[in-house]
Design a protein around this motif. Structure first.
Motif, PDB file in Angstrom:
ATOM      1  N   ASN A  47       0.836  -1.183   0.000  1.00  0.00           N
ATOM      2  CA  ASN A  47       0.000   0.000   0.000  1.00  0.00           C
ATOM      3  C   ASN A  47       0.883   1.250   0.000  1.00  0.00           C
ATOM      4  OD1 ASN A  47      -1.503   2.217   0.751  1.00  0.00           O
ATOM      5  ND2 ASN A  47      -2.926   0.993   1.961  1.00  0.00           N
ATOM      6  N   ALA A  49       0.173   4.382   0.120  1.00  0.00           N
ATOM      7  CA  ALA A  49      -0.138   5.414   1.119  1.00  0.00           C
ATOM      8  C   ALA A  49       0.591   5.089   2.426  1.00  0.00           C
ATOM      9  CB  ALA A  49      -1.639   5.498   1.348  1.00  0.00           C
ATOM     10  N   ALA A  50       0.573   3.822   2.827  1.00  0.00           N
ATOM     11  CA  ALA A  50       1.270   3.416   4.052  1.00  0.00           C
ATOM     12  C   ALA A  50       2.766   3.623   3.876  1.00  0.00           C
ATOM     13  CB  ALA A  50       0.967   1.960   4.368  1.00  0.00           C
ATOM     14  N   SER A  52       4.333   5.705   1.880  1.00  0.00           N
ATOM     15  CA  SER A  52       4.779   7.091   1.829  1.00  0.00           C
ATOM     16  C   SER A  52       4.671   7.719   3.216  1.00  0.00           C
ATOM     17  CB  SER A  52       4.017   7.872   0.763  1.00  0.00           C
ATOM     18  OG  SER A  52       2.945   8.563   1.306  1.00  0.00           O
ATOM     19  N   LEU A  53       3.739   7.249   4.020  1.00  0.00           N
ATOM     20  CA  LEU A  53       3.650   7.718   5.399  1.00  0.00           C
ATOM     21  C   LEU A  53       4.913   7.339   6.146  1.00  0.00           C
ATOM     22  CD1 LEU A  53       1.791   9.068   7.471  1.00  0.00           C
ATOM     23  CD2 LEU A  53       1.068   6.786   8.157  1.00  0.00           C
ATOM     24  N   GLU A 112       0.306  19.093   1.882  1.00  0.00           N
ATOM     25  CA  GLU A 112      -0.450  18.050   2.585  1.00  0.00           C
ATOM     26  C   GLU A 112      -0.016  16.662   2.123  1.00  0.00           C
ATOM     27  OE1 GLU A 112      -4.677  20.369   3.309  1.00  0.00           O
ATOM     28  OE2 GLU A 112      -4.669  18.294   2.639  1.00  0.00           O
ATOM     29  N   GLN A 113       0.200  16.550   0.814  1.00  0.00           N
ATOM     30  CA  GLN A 113       0.555  15.236   0.261  1.00  0.00           C
ATOM     31  C   GLN A 113       2.030  14.939   0.476  1.00  0.00           C
ATOM     32  OE1 GLN A 113      -1.373  13.118  -2.001  1.00  0.00           O
ATOM     33  NE2 GLN A 113      -3.165  14.377  -2.372  1.00  0.00           N
ATOM     34  N   LYS A 114       2.763  15.931   0.979  1.00  0.00           N
ATOM     35  CA  LYS A 114       4.214  15.805   1.137  1.00  0.00           C
ATOM     36  C   LYS A 114       4.848  15.290  -0.160  1.00  0.00           C
ATOM     37  CE  LYS A 114       4.131  14.969   6.117  1.00  0.00           C
ATOM     38  NZ  LYS A 114       4.388  16.380   6.438  1.00  0.00           N
TER      39      LYS A 114
ATOM     40  N   ALA B  49      -1.044  11.821   3.424  1.00  0.00           N
ATOM     41  CA  ALA B  49      -0.717  10.390   3.331  1.00  0.00           C
ATOM     42  C   ALA B  49      -1.359   9.646   4.487  1.00  0.00           C
ATOM     43  CB  ALA B  49       0.788  10.191   3.316  1.00  0.00           C
ATOM     44  N   ALA B  50      -1.252  10.227   5.692  1.00  0.00           N
ATOM     45  CA  ALA B  50      -1.865   9.579   6.854  1.00  0.00           C
ATOM     46  C   ALA B  50      -3.380   9.547   6.696  1.00  0.00           C
ATOM     47  CB  ALA B  50      -1.489  10.345   8.120  1.00  0.00           C
ATOM     48  N   ARG B  51      -3.931  10.647   6.184  1.00  0.00           N
ATOM     49  CA  ARG B  51      -5.374  10.704   6.022  1.00  0.00           C
ATOM     50  C   ARG B  51      -5.864   9.677   5.023  1.00  0.00           C
ATOM     51  NH1 ARG B  51      -6.580  16.903   5.519  1.00  0.00           N
ATOM     52  NH2 ARG B  51      -7.639  16.324   3.609  1.00  0.00           N
ATOM     53  N   SER B  52      -5.143   9.550   3.903  1.00  0.00           N
ATOM     54  CA  SER B  52      -5.636   8.627   2.883  1.00  0.00           C
ATOM     55  C   SER B  52      -5.453   7.190   3.361  1.00  0.00           C
ATOM     56  CB  SER B  52      -4.960   8.890   1.534  1.00  0.00           C
ATOM     57  OG  SER B  52      -3.882   8.032   1.319  1.00  0.00           O
ATOM     58  N   LEU B  53      -4.453   6.941   4.216  1.00  0.00           N
ATOM     59  CA  LEU B  53      -4.294   5.605   4.798  1.00  0.00           C
ATOM     60  C   LEU B  53      -5.500   5.287   5.668  1.00  0.00           C
ATOM     61  CD1 LEU B  53      -2.326   3.223   5.114  1.00  0.00           C
ATOM     62  CD2 LEU B  53      -1.538   4.307   7.222  1.00  0.00           C
ATOM     63  N   GLN B  56      -8.502   5.059   3.568  1.00  0.00           N
ATOM     64  CA  GLN B  56      -8.306   4.094   2.493  1.00  0.00           C
ATOM     65  C   GLN B  56      -8.945   4.597   1.211  1.00  0.00           C
ATOM     66  OE1 GLN B  56      -6.632   1.021   2.301  1.00  0.00           O
ATOM     67  NE2 GLN B  56      -5.714   1.541   4.245  1.00  0.00           N
TER      68      GLN B  56
END
Lengths: 330, 330
Positions: A47, A49-50, A52-53, A112-114, B49-53, B56
């Motif tokens: 994933n 998103a995970a 990139s976090l 926000e998206q870094k 990124a945290a938010r979209s995680l 989902q």
């Protein structure tokens, strides 16, 4: 859906080991091999998103430009995406329509998206870019020495445009441009043109339009129709973009003077609407491919420890098409 | 850097409450007001990124198209981005260059990023799209009934192109196209054209090119130069895109026959290279803005419980420019 725990179980390693593998943190080769095999067998998709976090780093570049809908910008966007792809980055495309608030939104979104960085062609006031803590590379518009800057030699190119007209026999020149706030490149083209004329004692006139963009072709058509109705007061025209040159060319279809026999015409940009298009209007060509390559390079290799960032000023070259005479037939 | 804990502390609420607020989960109004105030005072930027995680779900749409570098695709991308923006989605632009493996990479990337959906203009084989579990909307290319599909009426438009040539006096028609694997739209244009000719007992010939894209203008130029060197065997030409019509138009500049007096010419697409460009070649115009609107609508409202997804076939309309004669001067 398969998750990281399934992979860890199958590979007989800890979940942390799988996570490290997926995030390119070094792990022992024998563990890496087992994780790789398990990922393949289970068809596991990490994933992003995970990831990139965890890495706090993204592979997305935000490209903010006035509009994708011009030959120059669509050719440039095409090459920028090619360059990004080679380096495994993705492009988030943002048409700002020169709207300050939209640019602000895009930059907030980028924060926000870094994202990895921002590539921008902006004629807005500078504030949005000052608030960003993300690497920025600017094309065409100079902000300050902390922001890498890639542009064409607007002054030199326009100077040469006047020279090419002069060499081919034009003696009374007309310059056509529109006033665009913060678009210094356009004014440098004006200055380069005037510089050549004054140093070579050439007569010239400047048509500087101050109205809106939509009706510009109409106003220009009126101006030219009036000027050229009875006499031919200019025998050479330089427009600061190829688009304006196209308007001029269309107007001359209805005038009693011919291009290039009576009036020579040179534009600026040299972009094509598609890769194998034949151009008609002689122009000062920008090296679009090289602008794309250097912009991506400066962004990917961005080093914020440099007090003064790189400034690239690329040469433009005269490209002859059908609106100028051959050198030997002047 | 300010984080969620700082906001929670300042607002005197739990971290979970801040998280819920940021992720648009309903919380008590008085708590929401406190959190909002704390976010403003601390200038806190939530990490997307945290938010979209957590959710989902992403606000990114992947747009896969052959290239951004044609008038039709750059106009379409412009309008699609406008439509997405209205709905608060972002566009990740992917030029596939019709490369199957690149498309596969983009779709894998879309899955990893868990994007909201994929918009595609693809002439690749269908497999990559079958493996995706993300909503897909297809423009121009029909895959199957599970994928919403937006296209122009290629058959009807081409049929009308033949009719418009015929009505304006052309009697011996030439159709020009290239063989493009999986591009059924182009073949529908061929079929529509032939359909009109056969039903109206018109002579016609088909020039179906099978070579590479780069040298196509050259081959077409040779073909036309040979055909039209001594006689004028056709008095009407329909090309399946405006680009090909531009090639024809350029060739006729060197031929002893004039457009539209001797030969009328109609293209297909009607896209402009920039918003206020004047077009020269008469064409069957696609409704680019409406294609963009419907594509985004179908993607945003995608409902995977429908066994049969929507299919939109949009009308095209004849737009007269300088390469056809007026109806009364046939």
């Amino acid at each position: 859906m398969v998750n990281m725990n399934d992979v860890a179980k199958k590979a007989n390693v800890s979940r942390g080991t799988v996570s490290n593998y997926v995030n390119h943190v070094k792990i022992k080769p024998e563990l890496a091999a087992r994780v790789e095999k398990a990922i393949e067998e289970l068809n596991y998709i990490p994933n992003q998103a995970a990831r990139s976090l965890k890495k706090q780093e993204s592979d997305i570049i935000v490209f903010i430009l006035p509009t994708i809908w011009t030959p120059f910008f669509s050719e440039l966007a095409y090459y920028i995406q090619l360059e990004l792809q080679i380096q495994n980055f993705k492009m988030l495309l943002c048409n700002s329509q020169n709207d300050y608030n939209l640019e602000l939104d895009y930059i907030k979104m980028a924060q926000e998206q870094k994202v990895k960085g921002i590539l921008t062609i902006s004629y807005s006031d500078i504030e949005p870019y000052l608030i960003s803590n993300i690497p920025i590379v600017s094309i065409e518009r100079y902000f300050n020495s902390a922001i890498p800057f890639i542009t064409s030699d607007n002054f030199g190119g326009a100077r040469q445009a006047a020279e090419e007209l002069h060499k081919r026999g034009s003696k009374r020149l007309l310059l056509i441009l529109r006033e665009l706030p913060n678009n210094l490149g356009i004014f440098e083209r004006m200055n380069g043109f005037i510089d050549y004329c004054t140093h070579n004692e050439l007569e010239y006139e400047v048509y500087l339009d101050k109205g809106n963009s939509i009706d510009f072709p109409k106003r220009l058509d009126l101006f030219l129709t009036e000027k050229f109705s009875e006499n031919c007061p200019f025998d050479g025209i330089f427009t600061v973009t190829d688009r304006y040159a196209e308007f001029v060319f269309n107007t001359f279809a209805h005038l009693p003077w011919s291009i290039p026999e009576d009036v020579q015409l040179v534009g600026f940009d040299g972009a094509r609407s598609f890769s194998n298009q034949s151009l008609t209007i002689s122009t000062m060509s920008q090296d679009v491919r090289e602008i794309a390559r250097l912009s991506v390079k400066e962004l990917v290799e961005f080093d914020d420890s440099l007090a003064i960032q790189k400034k690239h000023i690329l040469p433009v070259k005269f490209t002859e098409f059908k609106t100028t005479r051959k050198l030997d037939e002047k």
